[in-house]
Design a protein around this motif. Structure first.
Motif, PDB file in Angstrom:
ATOM      1  N   UNK A  39     -60.871 -15.562 -32.675  1.00 26.47           N
ATOM      2  CA  UNK A  39     -59.720 -14.800 -32.271  1.00 26.47           C
ATOM      3  C   UNK A  39     -58.458 -15.508 -32.929  1.00 26.47           C
ATOM      4  N   UNK A  40     -57.659 -14.771 -33.875  1.00 23.95           N
ATOM      5  CA  UNK A  40     -56.693 -15.281 -34.112  1.00 23.95           C
ATOM      6  C   UNK A  40     -55.182 -14.505 -33.461  1.00 23.95           C
ATOM      7  N   UNK A  41     -54.130 -15.423 -33.360  1.00 23.28           N
ATOM      8  CA  UNK A  41     -53.231 -14.938 -32.459  1.00 23.28           C
ATOM      9  C   UNK A  41     -51.878 -15.128 -33.520  1.00 23.28           C
ATOM     10  N   UNK A  42     -51.041 -14.004 -34.004  1.00 24.65           N
ATOM     11  CA  UNK A  42     -50.305 -14.290 -34.840  1.00 24.65           C
ATOM     12  C   UNK A  42     -48.737 -13.540 -34.416  1.00 24.65           C
ATOM     13  N   UNK A  43     -47.622 -13.981 -35.179  1.00 24.91           N
ATOM     14  CA  UNK A  43     -46.507 -13.286 -34.546  1.00 24.91           C
ATOM     15  C   UNK A  43     -45.403 -14.155 -34.741  1.00 24.91           C
ATOM     16  N   UNK A  44     -44.074 -13.717 -34.724  1.00 23.43           N
ATOM     17  CA  UNK A  44     -43.023 -14.565 -34.972  1.00 23.43           C
ATOM     18  C   UNK A  44     -42.733 -15.468 -33.888  1.00 23.43           C
ATOM     19  N   UNK A  45     -41.796 -16.479 -34.178  1.00 26.38           N
ATOM     20  CA  UNK A  45     -41.565 -17.667 -33.201  1.00 26.38           C
ATOM     21  C   UNK A  45     -40.937 -16.976 -31.926  1.00 26.38           C
ATOM     22  N   UNK A  46     -41.332 -17.234 -30.754  1.00 22.59           N
ATOM     23  CA  UNK A  46     -40.838 -16.609 -29.506  1.00 22.59           C
ATOM     24  C   UNK A  46     -41.487 -15.387 -29.081  1.00 22.59           C
ATOM     25  N   UNK A  47     -42.655 -15.009 -29.754  1.00 22.03           N
ATOM     26  CA  UNK A  47     -43.302 -13.834 -29.380  1.00 22.03           C
ATOM     27  C   UNK A  47     -44.284 -14.155 -28.545  1.00 22.03           C
ATOM     28  N   UNK A  48     -44.599 -15.243 -28.062  1.00 25.12           N
ATOM     29  CA  UNK A  48     -45.536 -15.802 -26.742  1.00 25.12           C
ATOM     30  C   UNK A  48     -46.971 -16.190 -27.266  1.00 25.12           C
ATOM     31  N   UNK A  49     -47.027 -16.614 -28.408  1.00 24.98           N
ATOM     32  CA  UNK A  49     -48.255 -17.044 -28.812  1.00 24.98           C
ATOM     33  C   UNK A  49     -48.842 -18.179 -27.920  1.00 24.98           C
ATOM     34  N   UNK A  50     -48.047 -19.384 -27.752  1.00 24.28           N
ATOM     35  CA  UNK A  50     -48.705 -20.355 -27.029  1.00 24.28           C
ATOM     36  C   UNK A  50     -48.772 -20.086 -25.765  1.00 24.28           C
ATOM     37  N   UNK A  51     -47.993 -19.120 -25.011  1.00 25.60           N
ATOM     38  CA  UNK A  51     -48.019 -18.699 -23.852  1.00 25.60           C
ATOM     39  C   UNK A  51     -49.285 -17.807 -23.491  1.00 25.60           C
ATOM     40  N   UNK A  52     -49.872 -17.108 -24.616  1.00 25.27           N
ATOM     41  CA  UNK A  52     -50.938 -16.275 -24.395  1.00 25.27           C
ATOM     42  C   UNK A  52     -52.206 -17.402 -24.438  1.00 25.27           C
ATOM     43  N   UNK A  53     -51.949 -18.221 -25.355  1.00 27.26           N
ATOM     44  CA  UNK A  53     -53.163 -19.409 -25.316  1.00 27.26           C
ATOM     45  C   UNK A  53     -53.077 -19.977 -23.897  1.00 27.26           C
ATOM     46  N   UNK A  54     -52.212 -20.489 -23.371  1.00 25.04           N
ATOM     47  CA  UNK A  54     -52.200 -21.041 -21.991  1.00 25.04           C
ATOM     48  C   UNK A  54     -52.780 -20.060 -20.829  1.00 25.04           C
ATOM     49  N   UNK A  55     -52.445 -18.718 -20.976  1.00 24.25           N
ATOM     50  CA  UNK A  55     -53.036 -17.877 -19.938  1.00 24.25           C
ATOM     51  C   UNK A  55     -54.667 -17.506 -20.407  1.00 24.25           C
ATOM     52  N   UNK A  56     -55.135 -17.703 -21.601  1.00 25.12           N
ATOM     53  CA  UNK A  56     -56.159 -17.567 -21.892  1.00 25.12           C
ATOM     54  C   UNK A  56     -57.115 -18.761 -21.187  1.00 25.12           C
TER      55      UNK A  56
END
Length: 206
Positions: A39-56
């Protein structure tokens, strides 16, 4: 996706950092991650990509909503800072968690490092590597672990096309062994390899 194949599930998850302005960093967000998925997670800076990875991966706990996982699901992380141990040798960075006799650890590490074109660097210390070499080593260590879920933040960010392909080949091979891989990325080459892509919008929603 059958219930037995789901490794991690986020249901209406909301996350905000303590002491922030009150606006959620991510969410509300729902995601089910299955065994064998890339699964890829994309989006602009500040959208929460790293946060989503931390939650997963379980590094972060949601402010609201529910994170569930199947049994004792373990996660391995590839951070943007690579987090390679600077004073261990390259092969030791890969092998230290296995709990095997030294000779057996060396033989197994040698096979793993060869897939990432790091075999010739096996006896170097972590601090002696370039940024791209450290990045490949961080991915090699995650792939070599016994974790059910590999969570990687921009794992190809400092790699050329050849080494990007090596990393993606190894991550795809991990999914074929029933593991789940989630990557945050801006790289179109990575997106094309993913089974599906979650795109976050500003404000941290899909």
């Amino acid at each position: 996706m059958t219930p037995s194949s789901c490794l991690v599930r986020l249901d209406d998850v909301l996350f905000e950092y303590p002491g922030g302005p009150g606006a959620p960093v991510l969410g509300p967000f729902t995601l089910a991650l299955g065994a064998g998925e890339f699964v890829g997670v994309t989006g602009p800076s500040g959208a929460g990509k790293s946060t989503l990875l931390g939650l997963i991966g379980g590094l972060l706990q949601p402010t609201a909503g529910v994170r569930t996982s199947r049994g004792s699901v373990a996660s391995a992380y590839v951070l943007q800072t690579h987090a390679v141990h600077p004073y261990l040798r390259v092969w030791e960075n890969v092998a230290t968690a296995w709990g095997l006799p030294r000779r057996a650890m060396w033989a197994r590490a040698e096979r793993v490092l060869a897939a990432f074109d790091l075999g010739a660097l096996a006896d170097r210390r972590g601090y002696e590597l370039s940024g791209g070499q450290r990045q490949r080593l961080a991915v090699a260590r995650a792939v070599a672990s016994r974790a059910d879920v590999i969570v990687a933040d921009e794992p190809t960010g400092s790699l050329d096309a050849v080494n990007t392909a090596r990393v993606l080949d190894a991550l795809e091979a991990a999914t074929r062994r029933g593991r789940a891989v989630v990557v945050a990325t801006h790289d179109d080459h990575v997106r094309l390899r993913c089974h599906r892509v979650v795109e976050l919008t500003p404000g941290g929603t899909a």
